[in-house]
Design a protein around this motif. Sequence first.
Motif, PDB file in Angstrom:
ATOM      1  N   PHE A  17       3.568  86.583  28.103  1.00 60.78           N
ATOM      2  CA  PHE A  17       3.336  87.911  27.524  1.00 60.78           C
ATOM      3  C   PHE A  17       3.694  88.993  28.548  1.00 60.78           C
ATOM      4  CE2 PHE A  17       0.145  84.868  26.016  1.00 60.78           C
ATOM      5  CZ  PHE A  17       0.470  84.821  24.662  1.00 60.78           C
ATOM      6  N   PRO A  18       4.968  89.062  28.954  1.00 64.13           N
ATOM      7  CA  PRO A  18       5.336  89.984  30.045  1.00 64.13           C
ATOM      8  C   PRO A  18       5.109  91.443  29.699  1.00 64.13           C
ATOM      9  CG  PRO A  18       7.291  89.066  28.983  1.00 64.13           C
ATOM     10  CD  PRO A  18       6.117  88.309  28.450  1.00 64.13           C
ATOM     11  N   ALA A  19       5.455  91.862  28.504  1.00 59.82           N
ATOM     12  CA  ALA A  19       5.308  93.272  28.142  1.00 59.82           C
ATOM     13  C   ALA A  19       3.844  93.663  28.047  1.00 59.82           C
ATOM     14  CB  ALA A  19       6.018  93.550  26.822  1.00 59.82           C
ATOM     15  N   GLU A  20       3.045  92.808  27.408  1.00 62.41           N
ATOM     16  CA  GLU A  20       1.621  93.103  27.269  1.00 62.41           C
ATOM     17  C   GLU A  20       0.924  93.111  28.630  1.00 62.41           C
ATOM     18  OE1 GLU A  20       3.341  90.918  25.648  1.00 62.41           O
ATOM     19  OE2 GLU A  20       2.800  90.790  23.514  1.00 62.41           O
ATOM     20  N   ALA A  21       1.260  92.132  29.471  1.00 63.46           N
ATOM     21  CA  ALA A  21       0.620  92.049  30.792  1.00 63.46           C
ATOM     22  C   ALA A  21       0.961  93.255  31.637  1.00 63.46           C
ATOM     23  CB  ALA A  21       1.049  90.765  31.504  1.00 63.46           C
ATOM     24  N   ALA A  22       2.201  93.735  31.551  1.00 64.20           N
ATOM     25  CA  ALA A  22       2.632  94.870  32.368  1.00 64.20           C
ATOM     26  C   ALA A  22       1.816  96.124  32.066  1.00 64.20           C
ATOM     27  CB  ALA A  22       4.118  95.142  32.145  1.00 64.20           C
ATOM     28  N   ALA A  66     -10.130  93.033  37.569  1.00 63.54           N
ATOM     29  CA  ALA A  66      -9.576  94.334  37.179  1.00 63.54           C
ATOM     30  C   ALA A  66      -8.559  94.177  36.055  1.00 63.54           C
ATOM     31  CB  ALA A  66      -8.929  95.005  38.390  1.00 63.54           C
ATOM     32  N   PHE A  67      -7.729  93.149  36.123  1.00 63.01           N
ATOM     33  CA  PHE A  67      -6.754  92.897  35.066  1.00 63.01           C
ATOM     34  C   PHE A  67      -7.454  92.616  33.738  1.00 63.01           C
ATOM     35  CE2 PHE A  67      -4.033  89.648  32.872  1.00 63.01           C
ATOM     36  CZ  PHE A  67      -3.045  90.519  32.455  1.00 63.01           C
ATOM     37  N   ILE A  68      -8.540  91.847  33.782  1.00 62.56           N
ATOM     38  CA  ILE A  68      -9.317  91.566  32.567  1.00 62.56           C
ATOM     39  C   ILE A  68      -9.969  92.843  32.052  1.00 62.56           C
ATOM     40  CG2 ILE A  68     -11.363  90.359  31.699  1.00 62.56           C
ATOM     41  CD1 ILE A  68     -10.633  88.059  33.645  1.00 62.56           C
ATOM     42  N   SER A  69     -10.578  93.598  32.946  1.00 60.18           N
ATOM     43  CA  SER A  69     -11.267  94.825  32.559  1.00 60.18           C
ATOM     44  C   SER A  69     -10.317  95.842  31.940  1.00 60.18           C
ATOM     45  CB  SER A  69     -11.965  95.431  33.784  1.00 60.18           C
ATOM     46  OG  SER A  69     -12.520  96.683  33.491  1.00 60.18           O
ATOM     47  N   ASN A  70      -9.104  95.921  32.447  1.00 60.63           N
ATOM     48  CA  ASN A  70      -8.129  96.889  31.936  1.00 60.63           C
ATOM     49  C   ASN A  70      -7.762  96.638  30.479  1.00 60.63           C
ATOM     50  OD1 ASN A  70      -8.070  98.124  34.416  1.00 60.63           O
ATOM     51  ND2 ASN A  70      -6.139  97.210  35.064  1.00 60.63           N
ATOM     52  N   GLN A  71      -8.018  95.423  29.995  1.00 59.94           N
ATOM     53  CA  GLN A  71      -7.653  95.090  28.621  1.00 59.94           C
ATOM     54  C   GLN A  71      -8.690  95.528  27.596  1.00 59.94           C
ATOM     55  OE1 GLN A  71      -5.920  91.046  28.160  1.00 59.94           O
ATOM     56  NE2 GLN A  71      -6.031  90.917  30.390  1.00 59.94           N
ATOM     57  N   ALA A  72      -9.808  96.072  28.062  1.00 60.38           N
ATOM     58  CA  ALA A  72     -10.872  96.508  27.160  1.00 60.38           C
ATOM     59  C   ALA A  72     -10.782  98.000  26.908  1.00 60.38           C
ATOM     60  CB  ALA A  72     -12.243  96.169  27.751  1.00 60.38           C
ATOM     61  N   ALA A  73     -11.184  98.411  25.721  1.00 59.49           N
ATOM     62  CA  ALA A  73     -11.337  99.835  25.441  1.00 59.49           C
ATOM     63  C   ALA A  73     -12.488 100.371  26.297  1.00 59.49           C
ATOM     64  CB  ALA A  73     -11.639 100.047  23.963  1.00 59.49           C
ATOM     65  N   PRO A  74     -12.485 101.680  26.589  1.00 59.57           N
ATOM     66  CA  PRO A  74     -13.539 102.218  27.465  1.00 59.57           C
ATOM     67  C   PRO A  74     -14.954 101.873  27.014  1.00 59.57           C
ATOM     68  CG  PRO A  74     -11.825 103.850  27.152  1.00 59.57           C
ATOM     69  CD  PRO A  74     -11.481 102.715  26.237  1.00 59.57           C
ATOM     70  N   ASP A  75     -15.223 101.894  25.702  1.00 55.03           N
ATOM     71  CA  ASP A  75     -16.579 101.632  25.237  1.00 55.03           C
ATOM     72  C   ASP A  75     -16.902 100.144  25.165  1.00 55.03           C
ATOM     73  OD1 ASP A  75     -14.904 101.061  23.135  1.00 55.03           O
ATOM     74  OD2 ASP A  75     -16.292 101.790  21.601  1.00 55.03           O
ATOM     75  N   GLY A  94      -0.847  95.547  44.724  1.00 49.53           N
ATOM     76  CA  GLY A  94      -0.902  95.639  43.269  1.00 49.53           C
ATOM     77  C   GLY A  94      -1.666  94.448  42.708  1.00 49.53           C
ATOM     78  N   LEU A  95      -2.059  94.533  41.439  1.00 47.67           N
ATOM     79  CA  LEU A  95      -2.902  93.486  40.856  1.00 47.67           C
ATOM     80  C   LEU A  95      -2.167  92.152  40.761  1.00 47.67           C
ATOM     81  CD1 LEU A  95      -4.829  95.344  37.988  1.00 47.67           C
ATOM     82  CD2 LEU A  95      -5.555  94.883  40.330  1.00 47.67           C
ATOM     83  N   LYS A  96      -0.938  92.166  40.264  1.00 44.84           N
ATOM     84  CA  LYS A  96      -0.223  90.908  40.031  1.00 44.84           C
ATOM     85  C   LYS A  96      -0.008  90.154  41.341  1.00 44.84           C
ATOM     86  CE  LYS A  96       3.816  89.063  37.557  1.00 44.84           C
ATOM     87  NZ  LYS A  96       4.454  88.270  38.619  1.00 44.84           N
ATOM     88  N   ARG A  97       0.516  90.816  42.340  1.00 42.73           N
ATOM     89  CA  ARG A  97       0.770  90.138  43.614  1.00 42.73           C
ATOM     90  C   ARG A  97      -0.543  89.768  44.307  1.00 42.73           C
ATOM     91  NH1 ARG A  97       4.754  93.175  47.417  1.00 42.73           N
ATOM     92  NH2 ARG A  97       4.541  91.202  48.542  1.00 42.73           N
ATOM     93  N   SER A  98      -1.582  90.561  44.146  1.00 40.01           N
ATOM     94  CA  SER A  98      -2.878  90.224  44.749  1.00 40.01           C
ATOM     95  C   SER A  98      -3.430  88.944  44.139  1.00 40.01           C
ATOM     96  CB  SER A  98      -3.877  91.368  44.543  1.00 40.01           C
ATOM     97  OG  SER A  98      -3.482  92.515  45.255  1.00 40.01           O
ATOM     98  N   ILE A  99      -3.278  88.793  42.820  1.00 38.31           N
ATOM     99  CA  ILE A  99      -3.732  87.568  42.165  1.00 38.31           C
ATOM    100  C   ILE A  99      -2.929  86.375  42.652  1.00 38.31           C
ATOM    101  CG2 ILE A  99      -3.905  86.367  39.954  1.00 38.31           C
ATOM    102  CD1 ILE A  99      -4.331  89.186  38.675  1.00 38.31           C
ATOM    103  N   GLU A 100      -1.620  86.509  42.688  1.00 39.82           N
ATOM    104  CA  GLU A 100      -0.755  85.371  43.024  1.00 39.82           C
ATOM    105  C   GLU A 100      -0.818  85.033  44.509  1.00 39.82           C
ATOM    106  OE1 GLU A 100       2.576  86.162  39.509  1.00 39.82           O
ATOM    107  OE2 GLU A 100       2.898  86.946  41.534  1.00 39.82           O
ATOM    108  N   VAL A 101      -0.621  86.019  45.361  1.00 41.94           N
ATOM    109  CA  VAL A 101      -0.657  85.768  46.810  1.00 41.94           C
ATOM    110  C   VAL A 101      -2.067  85.371  47.242  1.00 41.94           C
ATOM    111  CG1 VAL A 101      -0.360  86.816  49.087  1.00 41.94           C
ATOM    112  CG2 VAL A 101       1.276  87.322  47.265  1.00 41.94           C
TER     113      VAL A 101
END
Length: 257
Positions: free
Chosen positions: A249-254, A174-183, A127-134
Amino acid sequence: MRRLSRDTDGLRGPMYAAAGVGVLNFLIIMLFMPESLPPSQRRGKSLDWKEANPLGALRLLFARTPLLRGACAAFFLLFLGNACINSIFGNYVNHLFGWGPQESAPLLVLVGLMIAIAPATLVPRLGLKRSIEVGSVVYALGLLATAFANVPKWIVLSVLVSSVGCIAIPALIAFISNQAAPDERGALLGGVETLSELCLAIAHSTYGRTLALFISANAPMKLPGAPFIMASVFILASLGVISHTFAAFPAEAARFL
């Protein structure tokens, strides 16, 4: 003078090859790569010049949400640490073991293959979170091992460990990219690329000067691995920033992990 000219032309060969690959890549993208977004999610043909420049791209990254700012700050530190191997590895192993391009290049090719394989294998499982941390922890440990390796086999092992830790980079992107709208995703990734190039510009000078200092006669202590220690500190700092961002920001990050 004629001999010098021939030698200089030989040194330029890799640059010509890289330029050719870049042109080929451009042609493949322009002629064969389809647009991934459906028409309903495209912006159209308008171009916003406020964003289509390096400063505008960086503003896009850091002027949005605190979650995105934290992730981009972490990416800056992570990529600054990542740039160490590319910046000085050839000079480092030449100083330690007298290796030239024939000895160091195959190892870097192997590293490139590991970087291509490891994310596709490990990120979906972790997953993204564990991949970043580990990944960040493994990367920092690999760089520290490189800093203190004193025989070739330990250099090879430590660099391979670092290449596995590189999974943190695509996971964070990927985590950064996911925060953008498709356009907006393309513009956001363009900003990430701008940030990467800024890191490289800083890294090549900083790591090179650090290596030169710690192997010189005026060195405060003989420590050729000092640049790799510095790089590991940057990566651990990145881990601290992204961990704080996740906690703040746990809810937003999730939503984006």
